[in-house]
Design a protein around this motif. Sequence first.
Motif, PDB file in Angstrom:
ATOM      1  N   UNK A 171      17.708  -7.791  41.736  1.00 16.48           N
ATOM      2  CA  UNK A 171      18.187  -6.587  41.063  1.00 16.48           C
ATOM      3  C   UNK A 171      19.710  -6.524  41.054  1.00 16.48           C
ATOM      4  N   UNK A 172      20.318  -6.922  42.176  1.00 15.96           N
ATOM      5  CA  UNK A 172      21.780  -6.910  42.261  1.00 15.96           C
ATOM      6  C   UNK A 172      22.406  -7.875  41.263  1.00 15.96           C
ATOM      7  N   UNK A 173      21.857  -9.073  41.175  1.00 14.68           N
ATOM      8  CA  UNK A 173      22.493 -10.122  40.383  1.00 14.68           C
ATOM      9  C   UNK A 173      22.077 -10.131  38.915  1.00 14.68           C
ATOM     10  N   UNK A 174      20.990  -9.440  38.585  1.00  6.57           N
ATOM     11  CA  UNK A 174      20.534  -9.377  37.198  1.00  6.57           C
ATOM     12  C   UNK A 174      20.681  -7.975  36.626  1.00  6.57           C
ATOM     13  N   UNK A 175      20.169  -6.977  37.343  1.00  2.45           N
ATOM     14  CA  UNK A 175      20.203  -5.611  36.847  1.00  2.45           C
ATOM     15  C   UNK A 175      21.594  -4.993  36.829  1.00  2.45           C
ATOM     16  N   UNK A 176      22.340  -5.181  37.909  1.00  3.55           N
ATOM     17  CA  UNK A 176      23.673  -4.576  37.985  1.00  3.55           C
ATOM     18  C   UNK A 176      24.634  -5.102  36.918  1.00  3.55           C
ATOM     19  N   UNK A 177      24.722  -6.424  36.691  1.00 10.96           N
ATOM     20  CA  UNK A 177      25.628  -6.890  35.628  1.00 10.96           C
ATOM     21  C   UNK A 177      25.290  -6.306  34.256  1.00 10.96           C
ATOM     22  N   UNK A 178      23.996  -6.132  33.979  1.00  9.18           N
ATOM     23  CA  UNK A 178      23.593  -5.551  32.702  1.00  9.18           C
ATOM     24  C   UNK A 178      24.072  -4.107  32.595  1.00  9.18           C
ATOM     25  N   UNK A 179      23.896  -3.337  33.665  1.00 10.08           N
ATOM     26  CA  UNK A 179      24.346  -1.941  33.672  1.00 10.08           C
ATOM     27  C   UNK A 179      25.865  -1.855  33.551  1.00 10.08           C
ATOM     28  N   UNK A 180      26.556  -2.757  34.239  1.00  8.91           N
ATOM     29  CA  UNK A 180      28.025  -2.755  34.173  1.00  8.91           C
ATOM     30  C   UNK A 180      28.510  -3.096  32.772  1.00  8.91           C
ATOM     31  N   UNK A 181      27.851  -4.046  32.129  1.00  7.83           N
ATOM     32  CA  UNK A 181      28.230  -4.417  30.770  1.00  7.83           C
ATOM     33  C   UNK A 181      28.000  -3.263  29.805  1.00  7.83           C
ATOM     34  N   UNK A 182      26.887  -2.545  29.995  1.00  9.29           N
ATOM     35  CA  UNK A 182      26.602  -1.389  29.132  1.00  9.29           C
ATOM     36  C   UNK A 182      27.700  -0.333  29.246  1.00  9.29           C
ATOM     37  N   UNK A 183      28.153  -0.074  30.475  1.00 16.32           N
ATOM     38  CA  UNK A 183      29.219   0.906  30.678  1.00 16.32           C
ATOM     39  C   UNK A 183      30.536   0.434  30.071  1.00 16.32           C
ATOM     40  N   UNK A 184      30.808  -0.861  30.182  1.00 20.41           N
ATOM     41  CA  UNK A 184      32.041  -1.393  29.593  1.00 20.41           C
ATOM     42  C   UNK A 184      32.032  -1.248  28.072  1.00 20.41           C
ATOM     43  N   UNK A 185      30.860  -1.430  27.462  1.00 19.04           N
ATOM     44  CA  UNK A 185      30.733  -1.259  26.007  1.00 19.04           C
ATOM     45  C   UNK A 185      30.918   0.208  25.635  1.00 19.04           C
ATOM     46  N   UNK A 186      30.262   1.096  26.373  1.00 18.96           N
ATOM     47  CA  UNK A 186      30.355   2.533  26.095  1.00 18.96           C
ATOM     48  C   UNK A 186      31.780   3.053  26.255  1.00 18.96           C
ATOM     49  N   UNK A 187      32.514   2.489  27.198  1.00 20.65           N
ATOM     50  CA  UNK A 187      33.889   2.920  27.455  1.00 20.65           C
ATOM     51  C   UNK A 187      34.914   2.165  26.613  1.00 20.65           C
ATOM     52  N   UNK A 188      34.420   1.328  25.693  1.00 18.66           N
ATOM     53  CA  UNK A 188      35.313   0.638  24.773  1.00 18.66           C
ATOM     54  C   UNK A 188      36.106  -0.496  25.379  1.00 18.66           C
ATOM     55  N   UNK A 189      35.710  -0.995  26.546  1.00 20.99           N
ATOM     56  CA  UNK A 189      36.454  -2.082  27.191  1.00 20.99           C
ATOM     57  C   UNK A 189      35.946  -3.454  26.759  1.00 20.99           C
ATOM     58  N   UNK A 190      34.705  -3.529  26.292  1.00 23.10           N
ATOM     59  CA  UNK A 190      34.206  -4.733  25.639  1.00 23.10           C
ATOM     60  C   UNK A 190      34.211  -4.450  24.143  1.00 23.10           C
ATOM     61  N   UNK A 191      35.042  -5.173  23.412  1.00 23.95           N
ATOM     62  CA  UNK A 191      35.248  -4.855  22.001  1.00 23.95           C
ATOM     63  C   UNK A 191      34.582  -5.853  21.056  1.00 23.95           C
ATOM     64  N   UNK A 192      34.096  -6.976  21.586  1.00 26.36           N
ATOM     65  CA  UNK A 192      33.463  -7.979  20.733  1.00 26.36           C
ATOM     66  C   UNK A 192      32.083  -7.477  20.293  1.00 26.36           C
TER      67      UNK A 192
END
Length: 277
Positions: A213-234
Amino acid sequence: MWFSPVKEAPQKFIQEGTYKYIPYWNLFRRTEFLEVEGYGRFEAYSNRDSLKYLDIYGLENILTLYRGTIRRVGFSKAWNVFVQLGMTDDSYIMEGSENMSYRQFVNSFLPYHPTDSVESKMRLILKIDQDDIMWDKLLELDLFNSKKKVGLKNATPAQILEKILGDSWTLQPNDKDMIVMYHKFGYELDGKKQQIDSKMVCIGENQTYTAMAKTVGLPLAMAALLILNGKIKTPGVQLPIREEVYLPILKELEEYGVVFNEQTVPYLGYNGQKTAS
């Protein structure tokens, strides 16, 4: 639970500039040992097609590229028992699988004998001594239970084996899983060969808060937040090989104990020693 039915395509990789292929039925006989400080010895075997990473990581001219799976020592020898019997085959359906007992399933892959037991036939075919630790591993799986039913209609051998293993391998409430990653980067700089070893060990807390869960679930959640906050722009679906994706996620994962430890050592090759092609 990890499970890999038989695949037709061989495992592929490059070793010292030579293409190598391992058919599935030989895969678990071709292992390498790895040492992880503080956690002991592990074994690794080739994991499918390593060559597809050549273009992704811009490594077209690399001499050695090997992607493997790490397991505790002894896993490959035990798993090879199932491979050699044919239990990992996913290409056909077994008749009467729904009402078949675990014992009948095992016996389906053994020759007929009017007096020998299933256990005796299996030890004979696989050349396993009764006091061999490998035999203890098979007994722990309850493979020879005549009362437990498969309960799967029109099931393949691989599906039945997965059902049997699930009974024993499912995490219990207080069990802890562990993920080990070991990266070796060999390079030559100013005529000197060096190697960077990068290792990560992550241990789960219990059945719910697992290392997976730490190595699969957490990165996915972190990426979602980065997209929502406009930090991932691709835009679109992307591989996580851009700095805007992996740099902030790796940094945040450190707070959860997911850390890679790196050290530079003399170059030893992908399996820890110089080998001929």
